[in-house]
Design a protein around this motif. Structure first.
Motif, PDB file in Angstrom:
ATOM      1  N   ASP A 248       5.585   4.115   4.430  1.00  0.00           N
ATOM      2  CA  ASP A 248       5.921   4.124   3.010  1.00  0.00           C
ATOM      3  C   ASP A 248       6.178   2.693   2.546  1.00  0.00           C
ATOM      4  N   ILE A 273       7.476   3.682  -2.210  1.00  0.00           N
ATOM      5  CA  ILE A 273       6.151   4.162  -2.616  1.00  0.00           C
ATOM      6  C   ILE A 273       5.585   4.989  -1.466  1.00  0.00           C
ATOM      7  N   GLY A 278       0.542  12.786  -3.554  1.00  0.00           N
ATOM      8  CA  GLY A 278       1.263  13.901  -4.166  1.00  0.00           C
ATOM      9  C   GLY A 278       2.756  13.723  -4.205  1.00  0.00           C
ATOM     10  N   GLN A 279       3.301  12.782  -3.436  1.00  0.00           N
ATOM     11  CA  GLN A 279       4.740  12.535  -3.465  1.00  0.00           C
ATOM     12  C   GLN A 279       5.070  11.466  -4.511  1.00  0.00           C
ATOM     13  N   LYS A 280       6.214  11.626  -5.152  1.00  0.00           N
ATOM     14  CA  LYS A 280       6.613  10.720  -6.224  1.00  0.00           C
ATOM     15  C   LYS A 280       7.305   9.479  -5.669  1.00  0.00           C
ATOM     16  N   ARG A 281       7.135   8.384  -6.379  1.00  0.00           N
ATOM     17  CA  ARG A 281       7.906   7.185  -6.070  1.00  0.00           C
ATOM     18  C   ARG A 281       9.372   7.443  -6.386  1.00  0.00           C
ATOM     19  N   ARG A 282      10.238   6.783  -5.645  1.00  0.00           N
ATOM     20  CA  ARG A 282      11.662   7.012  -5.916  1.00  0.00           C
ATOM     21  C   ARG A 282      12.449   5.708  -5.803  1.00  0.00           C
ATOM     22  N   GLY A 307      17.468   8.171  -5.467  1.00  0.00           N
ATOM     23  CA  GLY A 307      16.276   8.790  -6.036  1.00  0.00           C
ATOM     24  C   GLY A 307      15.700   9.899  -5.181  1.00  0.00           C
ATOM     25  N   ARG A 327      21.791  13.239  -6.212  1.00  0.00           N
ATOM     26  CA  ARG A 327      21.183  12.116  -6.909  1.00  0.00           C
ATOM     27  C   ARG A 327      22.176  11.007  -7.248  1.00  0.00           C
TER      28      ARG A 327
END
Length: 409
Positions: A248, A273, A278-282, A307, A327
Motif C-alpha cells: 500500500d 493508497i 476497489g478499496q478507498k484511500r484513507r 480513516g 473513526r
C-alpha cells in the motif's frame, strides 16, 4: 487467595533481587585500542489481575491472575570509530492466560519478525528471543544500520499513525525498549539540521506453528520501503514521508516544535493508497498539544482521525483494525513528580463514535538507583458486549491491576 499469594511471591523475589543489584552502570565494561564492550541487564517481575466482562463469546475467563517475569541482557560493542554492534537477548515467562488476557479472540503472535531468533518452551509460556541484533557503520555524514532494530517514526505521543512497525498502544507507560524489526536503515546528513532516511523492513507470513507466530521466510508482499526527509525551520522540525507498506502506498509527514516558548505542538499523519483495486484511500492523522510547568506537571491532549476506522458500532471489526476500531478519538494525559522518588501518570482515551472511555493510571517509585516499583491500573467505561455483538469498543476491555518490579544491573 492463591492469586494474591502468587503476586506477593513475585514482589518478594524482585525485592530480593534488587538487594543484590550492583550500580546501574554496566556490570561488564571493557575498552582497549579503539575497541570497547559494555554489558548491561534488566530483570522484571510482575503480578497481574484482570476482571473481564461477563461474556462467554469474547472471554473464556471472567477473572484471572498470574505472575510473569523476564530478563534482558544488552550488549553494545564498538570496533574503531566506525563500527558498532548491538545485541539484546530476552528470556521471559508469561502464562498463556496472561498472554491472551482470557480472550477467545486473542492471537498469540509477537511483533512481525523472523521466527529464526525466537525459541519457545513450556508450551509457549517461556520464550528465549533476540530482540535486537544489528551492525551499524558510521562514516562522515552517512550512518547505516543493518539487522534487527527498533524503528520509531512517531512524532505524537498517544496515537502514532506514522509508526508502522511495532507501535506502542496509547495506554502504554513503560517504553524504554521498543521491539526490534528486521530492517536496513540509512541516514544521510544533508545539512546541519537536515536529514534523509532510507528504510527497508522485511515482512513475513503468519505461521501458527512458529514460536513467535511468524514464518522465517520473507514475504515480499509484506515488505516496507520508506523515504523520510526532515529539516528544521524556525522553532519546528518538519518531515515528509513516502513509500509503501505491505504494497500500500503512503504519503505523509510530521512536525513538532514549540509556540510562544510555552506550548508544545506535534502532529503526524499519512494518506494510505491501497494496492488492491476497489478499496478507498484513507487518511490517518494525529495532532497534539502539551505543556510542562516548572512544578513538573505536564498536560497533553491529542486528537486522532482514524480513516480506517468505523463510523458506526455495527461496522466494528476486531480482526483487522489494529488497536482502534472507530473513526475519531481523543486522549488526555497528565504526569506529575510528587516527590523526587515518586512519579504519577494518567491517560484518558475517549471514543467519539460509541462514547466509551478507557482510563489508565501509573505510579513509579524509585527504590534505589538500580531498581524501581511500578503499579498500573486500567478501568474501562462503555456498553458491554451482548453475546457476539459489540456495543462499544472500550466496553470490551476489562479492569486490570498490575505491580512490576524492575532491577537494572
Amino acid at each position: 487467595m492463591r492469586s494474591a499469594i502468587n503476586i506477593l511471591r513475585v514482589t518478594l523475589v524482585g525485592l530480593i533481587l534488587a538487594g543484590f543489584v550492583q550500580p546501574a552502570s554496566a556490570f561488564i565494561a571493557w575498552q582497549n585500542d579503539g575497541k570497547q564492550l559494555e554489558l548491561r541487564g534488566l530483570l522484571r517481575g510482575s503480578g497481574v489481575m484482570i476482571k473481564n466482562p461477563d461474556n462467554r463469546f469474547f472471554y473464556n475467563k471472567q477473572s484471572l491472575a498470574g505472575v510473569a517475569g523476564s530478563g534482558r541482557l544488552m550488549l553494545d560493542a564498538g570496533f574503531g570509530d566506525h563500527v558498532t554492534v548491538e545485541v539484546h537477548a530476552e528470556q521471559n515467562y508469561i502464562p498463556l492466560t496472561l498472554q491472551s488476557g482470557g480472550s477467545n479472540l486473542a492471537t498469540l503472535r509477537d511483533v512481525e519478525r523472523s521466527d529464526l531468533l525466537d525459541w519457545s518452551f513450556d508450551s509457549r509460556r517461556s520464550h528465549l528471543l533476540i530482540d535486537r541484533l544489528n551492525l551499524q557503520y558510521s562514516a562522515g555524514k552517512v550512518n547505516v544500520k543493518i539487522g534487527r532494530q527498533p524503528l520509531n517514526l512517531a512524532a505524537t505521543f498517544y496515537f502514532t499513525p506514522n509508526d508502522f512497525f511495532a507501535p506502542f498502544a496509547a495506554q502504554t507507560f513503560f517504553r524504554a525498549y521498543k521491539p526490534g524489526v528486521d530492517a536496513v536503515r540509512m541516514d544521510i546528513q544533508l545539512a546541519e539540521l537536515s536529514q534523509l532516511s532510507l528504510i527497508s523492513v522485511l515482512g513475513y507470513r503468519t505461521d501458527p506453528f512458529a514460536d513467535n507466530g511468524w514464518s522465517n521466510r520473507v514475504d515480499a508482499a509484506r515488505n516496507a520501503y520508506l523515504v523520510r526527509k526532515s529539516a528544521v525551520y524556525g522553532d519546528f522540525e518538519w518531515a515528509v514521508l513516502a513509500g509503501s507498506v505491505k504494497r500500500d502506498g503512503v504519503v505523509g509527514g510530521d512536525f513538532q516544535g514549540e509556540l510562544f516558548e510555552w506550548l508544545g505542538v506535534r502532529g503526524e499523519g499519512h494518506l494510505l493508497i491501497p494496492d488492491q483495486p476497489g478499496q478507498k484511500r484513507r487518511l490517518e492523522l494525529s495532532v497534539g498539544l502539551e505543556h510542562r510547568w516548572e512544578n513538573s506537571l505536564t498536560l497533553r491532549a491529542e486528537q486522532f482521525y482514524h480513516g480506517g476506522g468505523a463510523t458506526a458500532v455495527a461496522a466494528y471489526n476486531t480482526a483487522s483494525q489494529g488497536y482502534y476500531m472507530a473513526r475519531q478519538y481523543s486522549a488526555l494525559g497528565a504526569s506529575y513528580e510528587f516527590t523526587p522518588l515518586l512519579n504519577g501518570d494518567a491517560t484518558l482515551l475517549y471514543n467519539w463514535v460509541d462514547h466509551s472511555a478507557l482510563l489508565a493510571l501509573y505510579a513509579l517509585y524509585s527504590l534505589s538507583d538500580e531498581s524501581e516499583l511500578a503499579v498500573s491500573a486500567t478501568v474501562a467505561r462503555g456498553a458491554r458486549p451482548t453475546a457476539a455483538r459489540i456495543n462499544s469498543e472500550f466496553g470490551l476491555y476489562g479492569t486490570a491491576l498490575s505491580c512490576e518490579l524492575r532491577s537494572y544491573f
